[in-house]
Design a protein around this motif. Structure first.
Motif, PDB file in Angstrom:
ATOM      1  N   PHE A  70       0.833  -1.206   0.000  1.00  0.00           N
ATOM      2  CA  PHE A  70       0.000   0.000   0.000  1.00  0.00           C
ATOM      3  C   PHE A  70       0.865   1.253   0.000  1.00  0.00           C
ATOM      4  O   PHE A  70       1.726   1.418   0.865  1.00  0.00           O
ATOM      5  CB  PHE A  70      -0.910   0.023   1.229  1.00  0.00           C
ATOM      6  N   MET A  71       0.633   2.135  -0.961  1.00  0.00           N
ATOM      7  CA  MET A  71       1.232   3.460  -1.000  1.00  0.00           C
ATOM      8  C   MET A  71       0.084   4.457  -1.012  1.00  0.00           C
ATOM      9  O   MET A  71      -0.530   4.719  -2.044  1.00  0.00           O
ATOM     10  CB  MET A  71       2.112   3.613  -2.242  1.00  0.00           C
ATOM     11  N   MET A  72      -0.230   4.993   0.149  1.00  0.00           N
ATOM     12  CA  MET A  72      -1.426   5.802   0.335  1.00  0.00           C
ATOM     13  C   MET A  72      -1.025   7.250   0.594  1.00  0.00           C
ATOM     14  O   MET A  72      -0.414   7.575   1.611  1.00  0.00           O
ATOM     15  CB  MET A  72      -2.246   5.252   1.508  1.00  0.00           C
ATOM     16  N   SER A  73      -1.382   8.153  -0.341  1.00  0.00           N
ATOM     17  CA  SER A  73      -0.910   9.533  -0.294  1.00  0.00           C
ATOM     18  C   SER A  73      -1.997  10.468  -0.787  1.00  0.00           C
ATOM     19  O   SER A  73      -2.903  10.048  -1.503  1.00  0.00           O
ATOM     20  CB  SER A  73       0.342   9.663  -1.167  1.00  0.00           C
ATOM     21  N   ARG A  74      -1.897  11.745  -0.456  1.00  0.00           N
ATOM     22  CA  ARG A  74      -2.833  12.739  -0.994  1.00  0.00           C
ATOM     23  C   ARG A  74      -2.242  13.496  -2.178  1.00  0.00           C
ATOM     24  O   ARG A  74      -2.795  14.496  -2.625  1.00  0.00           O
ATOM     25  CB  ARG A  74      -3.291  13.707   0.091  1.00  0.00           C
ATOM     26  N   GLY A  75      -1.118  13.038  -2.697  1.00  0.00           N
ATOM     27  CA  GLY A  75      -0.512  13.693  -3.844  1.00  0.00           C
ATOM     28  C   GLY A  75       0.598  14.639  -3.440  1.00  0.00           C
ATOM     29  O   GLY A  75       0.839  14.885  -2.256  1.00  0.00           O
ATOM     30  N   THR A 112      -1.767   1.870  -5.076  1.00  0.00           N
ATOM     31  CA  THR A 112      -0.997   3.114  -5.070  1.00  0.00           C
ATOM     32  C   THR A 112      -1.982   4.246  -5.322  1.00  0.00           C
ATOM     33  O   THR A 112      -2.769   4.182  -6.257  1.00  0.00           O
ATOM     34  CB  THR A 112       0.106   3.126  -6.136  1.00  0.00           C
ATOM     35  N   SER A 113      -1.942   5.278  -4.475  1.00  0.00           N
ATOM     36  CA  SER A 113      -2.995   6.294  -4.561  1.00  0.00           C
ATOM     37  C   SER A 113      -2.489   7.681  -4.200  1.00  0.00           C
ATOM     38  O   SER A 113      -1.683   7.859  -3.288  1.00  0.00           O
ATOM     39  CB  SER A 113      -4.151   5.921  -3.626  1.00  0.00           C
ATOM     40  N   PHE A 114      -2.977   8.680  -4.941  1.00  0.00           N
ATOM     41  CA  PHE A 114      -2.859  10.092  -4.575  1.00  0.00           C
ATOM     42  C   PHE A 114      -4.204  10.625  -4.076  1.00  0.00           C
ATOM     43  O   PHE A 114      -4.388  11.837  -3.956  1.00  0.00           O
ATOM     44  CB  PHE A 114      -2.435  10.929  -5.790  1.00  0.00           C
ATOM     45  N   ASP A 115      -5.140   9.725  -3.780  1.00  0.00           N
ATOM     46  CA  ASP A 115      -6.501  10.135  -3.420  1.00  0.00           C
ATOM     47  C   ASP A 115      -6.842   9.829  -1.962  1.00  0.00           C
ATOM     48  O   ASP A 115      -8.013   9.669  -1.612  1.00  0.00           O
ATOM     49  CB  ASP A 115      -7.511   9.432  -4.337  1.00  0.00           C
ATOM     50  N   GLY A 117      -5.494  10.388   5.489  1.00  0.00           N
ATOM     51  CA  GLY A 117      -4.498   9.525   6.107  1.00  0.00           C
ATOM     52  C   GLY A 117      -4.888   8.058   6.025  1.00  0.00           C
ATOM     53  O   GLY A 117      -6.009   7.700   5.648  1.00  0.00           O
ATOM     54  N   SER A 118      -3.948   7.178   6.367  1.00  0.00           N
ATOM     55  CA  SER A 118      -4.162   5.739   6.284  1.00  0.00           C
ATOM     56  C   SER A 118      -3.338   5.036   7.349  1.00  0.00           C
ATOM     57  O   SER A 118      -2.278   5.512   7.748  1.00  0.00           O
ATOM     58  CB  SER A 118      -3.761   5.225   4.895  1.00  0.00           C
ATOM     59  N   THR A 119      -3.842   3.880   7.801  1.00  0.00           N
ATOM     60  CA  THR A 119      -3.094   3.052   8.748  1.00  0.00           C
ATOM     61  C   THR A 119      -2.613   1.747   8.101  1.00  0.00           C
ATOM     62  O   THR A 119      -2.106   0.876   8.795  1.00  0.00           O
ATOM     63  CB  THR A 119      -3.967   2.710   9.971  1.00  0.00           C
ATOM     64  N   LEU A 120      -2.776   1.615   6.790  1.00  0.00           N
ATOM     65  CA  LEU A 120      -2.370   0.391   6.120  1.00  0.00           C
ATOM     66  C   LEU A 120      -0.844   0.260   6.112  1.00  0.00           C
ATOM     67  O   LEU A 120      -0.120   1.252   6.079  1.00  0.00           O
ATOM     68  CB  LEU A 120      -2.893   0.378   4.689  1.00  0.00           C
TER      69      LEU A 120
END
Length: 368
Positions: free
Chosen positions: A151-156, A243-246, A250-253
């Motif tokens: 998991f790559m969890m981001s807001r961009g 993989t996300s810029f959306d 935040g995320s705990t993954l």
């Protein structure tokens, strides 16, 4: 062993860490840098004591330079690589290898015709985090790997990057930006990929830059900003990846988990070089942190070109190879193709799994 003389093309944000680390490896001698903006090249040359600041044509024409490190933007990765190859230089390029599979293949084919080497970032899998995870798997602590999740969890990047536009253009997006780190790490740990499927989406049609330099500028989103995929590896393990810029809250993954027949392994952020690495066996109540192997636990970008330089001198294979980078490039496109065409994608390429780094050598010295 004679040093390999290096020139860097592209003096933007990422160049500093390469310039800093090139001077640490005994095999490398950084003799020149170049940029479309010659003043920027001169600034970096002064900051990192690089003998020559040149135009791009001047650097490519310099007969003493054997290896070009290509740190340009993704849209011109392939064209600059091809120019370097035509000038008789080996080339190491920032990820991704190219924007399209066709361009990537053209680079590799031309290098083979000319008898030159191609290498490509990321090299973070050389770090003690991924190397320790690999040794943990090889020791059998989690048994046979059967599945994984990444998991790559981001807001961009528009809230911090000074020039984020290219992240939302062709060749950008979360998969092409960060996917290389995750996919390369998974290939190091689980081997080459056999097939892929996926779905993609984009939460916003445009983004507003909030970083200082271009605050308030609107950027049109031309690529998927959320990619969900499934992977089957040649060895039989299956994995899920996002993989996300959306991710705006935040995320705990976790970064990467690998599940085996005897336990689970927690793999550190593949965009870093260090740990922690943890595992838990079947029936264990707690996680056990694995002591990191000796090696590179800090940002050591430049180790990929150094490893490649030893390959140039000795004839051995290099770990961050063009074949590995092309396999990753094909996989990234496969997620998008599978989503748009509603099908499973069978990989056409393969690669060698990179050999582990030796742990008995002094820092900044690699195997010959």
């Amino acid at each position: 062993m004679d040093k390999v003389k290096v020139g860097i093309i592209g003096c933007g944000k990422i160049s500093g860490i390469y310039m800093e680390n090139c001077s640490k490896f005994e095999i490398l001698e950084l003799v020149a840098c170049a940029d479309l903006d010659l003043e920027r090249a001169k600034e970096q040359a002064a900051a990192y004591q690089i003998p020559k600041a040149l135009t791009v044509p001047e650097l490519l024409a310099d007969p003493e330079i054997e290896l070009v490190i290509n740190l340009t933007i993704p849209a011109v990765h392939a064209s600059v690589c091809l120019e370097a190859l035509e000038a008789g230089k080996h080339v190491y390029v920032e990820k991704p290898l190219a924007v399209t599979r066709e361009e990537g293949k053209q680079v590799l084919d031309r290098a083979a015709e000319l008898g030159l080497l191609v290498g490509c970032a990321p090299e973070t899998f050389f770090g003690t985090g991924i190397q320790t995870a690999l040794k943990t798997i090889e020791e059998g602590r989690i048994g046979t790997p059967v599945s994984a999740a990444a998991f790559m969890m981001s807001r961009g990047h528009e809230h911090w990057h000074p020039d984020p536009e290219f992240y939302y253009a062709a060749g950008g997006g979360p998969m092409f930006d960060m996917g290389p780190y995750y996919l390369t790490a998974l290939i190091q740990l689980l081997g080459p990929i056999a097939s892929i499927t996926g779905m993609t989406s984009a939460a916003l049609e445009e983004r507003e830059i909030t970083s200082h330099k271009k605050r308030g500028k609107k950027v049109k989103v031309d690529i998927p900003t959320h990619v969900t995929g499934l992977i089957r590896f040649q060895g039989g393990a299956v994995a899920s990846i996002i993989t996300s810029f959306d991710i705006f809250g935040g995320s705990t993954l976790p970064n990467i988990e690998i599940h085996g027949t005897k336990g689970t392994l927690l793999v550190p952020d593949p965009n870093t070089f260090g740990g922690p690495v943890k595992w838990r066996g079947m029936g264990d109540a707690e996680w056990t942190e694995v002591p990191l192997l000796p090696g590179y636990d800090r940002n050591t970008r430049g180790i990929g070109p150094a490893d490649m330089a030893y390959a140039i001198r000795s004839g051995r294979s290099h770990r961050a190879s063009g074949a590995l980078a092309y396999h990753v490039l094909e996989a990234m496109w496969a997620f998008h193709d599978a989503s748009s065409e509603g099908k499973h994608y069978t990989m056409q390429s393969t690669c060698e799994t990179p050999k582990p780094l030796p742990t008995d050598l002094p820092l900044y010295t690699l195997d010959q």
